[in-house]
Enzyme design. Structure first.
Site, PDB file in Angstrom:
ATOM      1  N   LYS A  22       0.729  -1.146  -0.127  1.00  0.00           N
ATOM      2  CA  LYS A  22       0.135   0.132   0.044  1.00  0.00           C
ATOM      3  C   LYS A  22       1.108   1.370  -0.024  1.00  0.00           C
ATOM      4  O   LYS A  22       0.681   2.053  -0.761  1.00  0.00           O
ATOM      5  CB  LYS A  22      -0.852  -0.153   1.070  1.00  0.00           C
ATOM      6  CG  LYS A  22      -1.791   1.180   1.693  1.00  0.00           C
ATOM      7  CD  LYS A  22      -2.309   1.274   2.813  1.00  0.00           C
ATOM      8  CE  LYS A  22      -1.863   1.573   4.006  1.00  0.00           C
ATOM      9  NZ  LYS A  22      -1.317   2.935   4.376  1.00  0.00           N
ATOM     10  N   ASN A  23       1.771   1.288   1.027  1.00  0.00           N
ATOM     11  CA  ASN A  23       2.631   2.519   1.346  1.00  0.00           C
ATOM     12  C   ASN A  23       3.642   2.790   0.063  1.00  0.00           C
ATOM     13  O   ASN A  23       4.284   3.793  -0.203  1.00  0.00           O
ATOM     14  CB  ASN A  23       3.466   2.547   2.428  1.00  0.00           C
ATOM     15  CG  ASN A  23       2.384   2.759   3.546  1.00  0.00           C
ATOM     16  OD1 ASN A  23       1.005   3.121   3.299  1.00  0.00           O
ATOM     17  ND2 ASN A  23       2.498   2.620   4.905  1.00  0.00           N
ATOM     18  N   CYS A 129      -5.355  13.162  13.604  1.00  0.00           N
ATOM     19  CA  CYS A 129      -5.298  11.822  13.129  1.00  0.00           C
ATOM     20  C   CYS A 129      -5.184  10.895  14.333  1.00  0.00           C
ATOM     21  O   CYS A 129      -4.793  11.049  15.240  1.00  0.00           O
ATOM     22  CB  CYS A 129      -4.092  11.547  12.490  1.00  0.00           C
ATOM     23  SG  CYS A 129      -3.774   9.620  11.803  1.00  0.00           S
ATOM     24  N   ARG A 134       0.335  14.662  13.712  1.00  0.00           N
ATOM     25  CA  ARG A 134       1.107  14.428  12.473  1.00  0.00           C
ATOM     26  C   ARG A 134       1.133  15.801  11.434  1.00  0.00           C
ATOM     27  O   ARG A 134       0.174  15.841  10.377  1.00  0.00           O
ATOM     28  CB  ARG A 134       0.348  13.344  11.579  1.00  0.00           C
ATOM     29  CG  ARG A 134       0.181  12.092  12.247  1.00  0.00           C
ATOM     30  CD  ARG A 134      -0.394  10.777  11.556  1.00  0.00           C
ATOM     31  NE  ARG A 134       0.385  10.499  10.199  1.00  0.00           N
ATOM     32  CZ  ARG A 134      -0.014   9.452   9.794  1.00  0.00           C
ATOM     33  NH1 ARG A 134      -1.222   9.100   9.645  1.00  0.00           N
ATOM     34  NH2 ARG A 134       0.687   8.962   8.387  1.00  0.00           N
ATOM     35  N   ASP A 319       4.602   0.530  11.983  1.00  0.00           N
ATOM     36  CA  ASP A 319       3.539   0.057  11.634  1.00  0.00           C
ATOM     37  C   ASP A 319       3.513  -1.698  11.865  1.00  0.00           C
ATOM     38  O   ASP A 319       2.387  -2.141  11.265  1.00  0.00           O
ATOM     39  CB  ASP A 319       3.436   0.137   9.959  1.00  0.00           C
ATOM     40  CG  ASP A 319       3.119   1.559   9.511  1.00  0.00           C
ATOM     41  OD1 ASP A 319       2.938   2.288  10.384  1.00  0.00           O
ATOM     42  OD2 ASP A 319       3.264   1.924   8.180  1.00  0.00           O
ATOM     43  N   ARG A 411      -8.599  -0.446   4.552  1.00  0.00           N
ATOM     44  CA  ARG A 411      -7.494   0.397   3.765  1.00  0.00           C
ATOM     45  C   ARG A 411      -6.429  -0.239   3.803  1.00  0.00           C
ATOM     46  O   ARG A 411      -5.563   0.228   2.907  1.00  0.00           O
ATOM     47  CB  ARG A 411      -7.174   1.462   5.108  1.00  0.00           C
ATOM     48  CG  ARG A 411      -8.492   2.314   5.458  1.00  0.00           C
ATOM     49  CD  ARG A 411      -8.045   3.488   6.279  1.00  0.00           C
ATOM     50  NE  ARG A 411      -7.152   4.269   5.529  1.00  0.00           N
ATOM     51  CZ  ARG A 411      -6.666   5.438   6.336  1.00  0.00           C
ATOM     52  NH1 ARG A 411      -6.765   5.515   7.279  1.00  0.00           N
ATOM     53  NH2 ARG A 411      -5.577   6.119   5.307  1.00  0.00           N
TER      54      ARG A 411
HETATM   55  C1  EPZ Z   1       4.212   7.128   6.436  1.00  0.00           C
HETATM   56  O1  EPZ Z   1       3.466   8.233   7.038  1.00  0.00           O
HETATM   57  C2  EPZ Z   1       3.232   5.774   6.295  1.00  0.00           C
HETATM   58  N1  EPZ Z   1       2.294   6.369   5.346  1.00  0.00           N
HETATM   59  C3  EPZ Z   1       2.964   5.497   7.718  1.00  0.00           C
HETATM   60  O2  EPZ Z   1       1.921   4.431   7.494  1.00  0.00           O
HETATM   61  C4  EPZ Z   1       3.861   5.178   8.619  1.00  0.00           C
HETATM   62  O3  EPZ Z   1       3.418   4.752   9.744  1.00  0.00           O
HETATM   63  C5  EPZ Z   1       4.960   6.425   8.502  1.00  0.00           C
HETATM   64  O4  EPZ Z   1       5.457   6.890   7.516  1.00  0.00           O
HETATM   65  C6  EPZ Z   1       6.300   5.976   9.627  1.00  0.00           C
HETATM   66  O5  EPZ Z   1       6.726   4.859   8.935  1.00  0.00           O
HETATM   67  C7  EPZ Z   1       2.561   6.155   4.265  1.00  0.00           C
HETATM   68  O6  EPZ Z   1       3.502   5.681   3.674  1.00  0.00           O
HETATM   69  C8  EPZ Z   1       1.251   6.298   3.322  1.00  0.00           C
HETATM   70  P1  EPZ Z   1       6.482  10.459   8.663  1.00  0.00           P
HETATM   71  P2  EPZ Z   1       3.955   9.859   7.170  1.00  0.00           P
HETATM   72  O7  EPZ Z   1       6.038  11.871   8.007  1.00  0.00           O
HETATM   73  O8  EPZ Z   1       4.548   9.918   5.794  1.00  0.00           O
HETATM   74  C9  EPZ Z   1       6.451  13.777  12.086  1.00  0.00           C
HETATM   75  C10 EPZ Z   1       0.233   2.861   7.851  1.00  0.00           C
HETATM   76  O9  EPZ Z   1      -0.687   2.387   8.890  1.00  0.00           O
HETATM   77  N2  EPZ Z   1       6.368  14.856  10.986  1.00  0.00           N
HETATM   78  O10 EPZ Z   1       7.327   9.795   8.400  1.00  0.00           O
HETATM   79  O11 EPZ Z   1       2.816  10.509   7.463  1.00  0.00           O
HETATM   80  C11 EPZ Z   1       5.159  12.907  12.143  1.00  0.00           C
HETATM   81  O12 EPZ Z   1       4.325  13.563  12.916  1.00  0.00           O
HETATM   82  C12 EPZ Z   1       0.690   4.116   7.918  1.00  0.00           C
HETATM   83  O13 EPZ Z   1       0.124   2.610   6.781  1.00  0.00           O
HETATM   84  C13 EPZ Z   1       6.473  16.071  11.196  1.00  0.00           C
HETATM   85  O14 EPZ Z   1       6.722  16.493  12.507  1.00  0.00           O
HETATM   86  O15 EPZ Z   1       4.842   9.441   8.321  1.00  0.00           O
HETATM   87  C14 EPZ Z   1       5.700  11.651  12.755  1.00  0.00           C
HETATM   88  O16 EPZ Z   1       5.873  11.853  14.136  1.00  0.00           O
HETATM   89  C15 EPZ Z   1       0.242   5.199   9.017  1.00  0.00           C
HETATM   90  N3  EPZ Z   1       6.176  17.280  10.446  1.00  0.00           N
HETATM   91  C16 EPZ Z   1       7.099  11.571  12.237  1.00  0.00           C
HETATM   92  O17 EPZ Z   1       7.407  12.916  11.656  1.00  0.00           O
HETATM   93  C17 EPZ Z   1       5.798  16.669   9.060  1.00  0.00           C
HETATM   94  O18 EPZ Z   1       5.911  17.540   8.053  1.00  0.00           O
HETATM   95  C18 EPZ Z   1       7.198  10.494  11.063  1.00  0.00           C
HETATM   96  O19 EPZ Z   1       6.167  10.726  10.011  1.00  0.00           O
HETATM   97  C19 EPZ Z   1       5.936  15.261   8.581  1.00  0.00           C
HETATM   98  C20 EPZ Z   1       6.064  14.332   9.565  1.00  0.00           C
END
Ligand code: EPZ
Length: 431
Positions: A22-23, A129, A134, A319, A411
């Protein structure tokens, strides 16, 4: 409302075909915004997130053809018989609305590509969320470095790049997966070179890099989490088989161990799951590489407790945290899980406790006293991975478990009940 009913206690035995990731699929589909040529994708999973993204891309002007068991797919040795063609020749809109972005955060990734190709985008802020606040500040700061003017108006990001984007040096303050992918896609059509340091190196980001390079991008990666992108005037069409879903594979490996079973996971890559599989071995399970997959087994073994900390790849994936927690309720002793990626990703804990687990939360740490006899109960899914941890608990528990809010599972898990019941689980969807 549709629910999932499980009668627990049967060890999983058999084999499971792992679907496409998916991701990896989501950003790769979004890369269609970067070209007016056709993209051909194999191994896309059947998931509601993929259908939602199809809708968003069609609203932008994409024409998408989702084939099932076409001859072409079979000839390509396409594992699940699906082949998707996406072409975004002319834009109908440059907006992604709240309705869709709030339901699926990955759709925020349309921002960078729209801005790069059309010099304008209006995309809803994703909002809160179930697993944490996030924010999207890292995405927006990076796009500003590439020359975008950004305003926030009535919950929408309005981004302009009147003269196009220009390459820049961007150092991410956190290794964000989404921000890395968004900025990398934008930089593919920027003038000159972009360097993204402290970038995500998740396997899904690497699959996106392989795909963008097939489209004509010039992206190189250095060992210290740095990505170099030479901007191109245009990108073209490409053909790609989406990587296997490492989180789906890890989930079934954990479910197998929790039920004391023996399962072969086909069509998956053990390298992308190196640490979770090693930890399964450390606590006492057998894991072996097979031809195109992994054999997992936990026969008559006492599981040992362990301490796990979630981290960006190659660390332990957040995850798989909820699923591993369900397994550790069965270990002989006290385990600890430290959640370091999201600040609120323990929503499954209270539901596991309702089933008889002994788990105490202390900030970002969960202390799991194992050796619990789980008893089936009515439980509520809160997010995708939390809900599948309840499925694992239900398969392990005595008696009947009924899980509400099943749409979370749809999902991210393609044919979940079918794959599990093929391995002997008693699981069905009820209304
Ligand atoms: C991706 O989410 C995945 N989603 C998530 O999968 C996964 O849990 C996550 O990466 C971490 O591995 C997809 O690939 C579609 P991040 P993403 O930006 O990109 C903070 C699932 O169950 N952050 O790496 O949204 C954030 O709050 C899911 O399939 C900021 O502070 O995750 C978090 O604490 C859910 N500012 C950390 O970074 C930003 O602008 C990592 O988030 C962006 C992120």
């Amino acid at each position: 409302m549709v629910k999932i009913r499980i009668i627990g206690g049967t060890p999983l035995e058999g084999s499971i075909q792992i679907s496409g990731s998916k991701n990896a699929s989501l950003p790769i589909m979004i890369a269609s915004i970067l070209t007016d040529q056709e993209l051909i994708l194999d191994n896309l999973p059947n998931l509601s997130d993929i259908s939602r993204l199809e809708l968003i891309l069609c609203n932008l002007g994409a024409v998408i053809e989702r084939g099932k068991n076409s001859q072409a797919s079979i000839n390509q040795n396409n594992t699940d018989g699906s082949r998707t063609r996406i072409k975004l020749q002319e834009f109908l809109s440059l907006n992604a609305d709240y309705e869709n972005v709030s339901k699926m955060r990955a759709s925020f990734l349309v921002l960078g590509p729209l801005l790069a190709r059309e010099k304008f985008a209006k995309v809803s802020m994703p909002g809160g969320c179930a697993i944490g606040t996030r924010p999207v500040d890292i995405h927006l700061d990076g796009l500003k470095k590439l020359g975008a003017e950004i305003e926030i108006e009535k919950g929408y990001v309005i981004a302009r790049a009147r003269n196009g984007l220009t390459g820049a040096n961007i150092n991410l303050k956190k290794q964000s997966v989404g921000a890395t992918q968004n900025l990398m896609m934008a930089a593919c059509l920027a003038r000159g070179e972009t360097t993204i340091s402290n970038a995500s190196m998740e396997p899904e980001t690497k699959d996106l890099i392989i795909f963008l390079n097939k489209m004509g991008a010039n992206i190189e990666v250095s060992g210290n989490n740095t990505i170099f992108i030479q901007g191109q005037e245009r990108l073209g069409g490409a053909n790609h088989k989406i990587m296997a879903d490492r989180i789906e594979a890890g989930t079934y490996a954990i479910a197998c161990c929790a039920t004391g079973g023996r399962v072969t996971l086909n069509n998956c890559d053990d390298e992308t799951l190196e640490l979770p599989l090693r930890l399964l071995q450390e606590i006492g399970c057998n894991v072996r590489k097979t031809g195109d997959g992994i054999l997992v087994e936990n026969k008559n073994k006492e599981l040992s407790p362990i301490e796990i900390t979630t981290q960006p790849y190659p660390g332990f994936p957040t995850d798989l945290q909820a699923q591993f927690m369900a397994l550790l309720t069965q270990a002989k002793g006290v385990s600890i899980i430290n959640e370091k990626i999201f600040e609120n990703r323990f929503m499954h804990v209270q539901e596991l406790v309702r089933m008889g687990a002994n788990i105490i939360l202390d900030g970002d740490k969960a202390i799991i006293s194992g050796n619990s006899t789980l008893i089936g109960a009515q439980v509520m899914a809160t997010d995708l991975r939390a809900s599948v941890s309840l499925v694992i608990a239900g398969l392990t528990a005595i008696g009947e478990t009924v899980i509400d809010r099943v749409y979370h599972l749809d999902r991210g898990f393609d044919s979940l009940e079918k794959k599990l019941s093929n391995c002997g689980a008693i699981i069905e969807r009820i209304v």
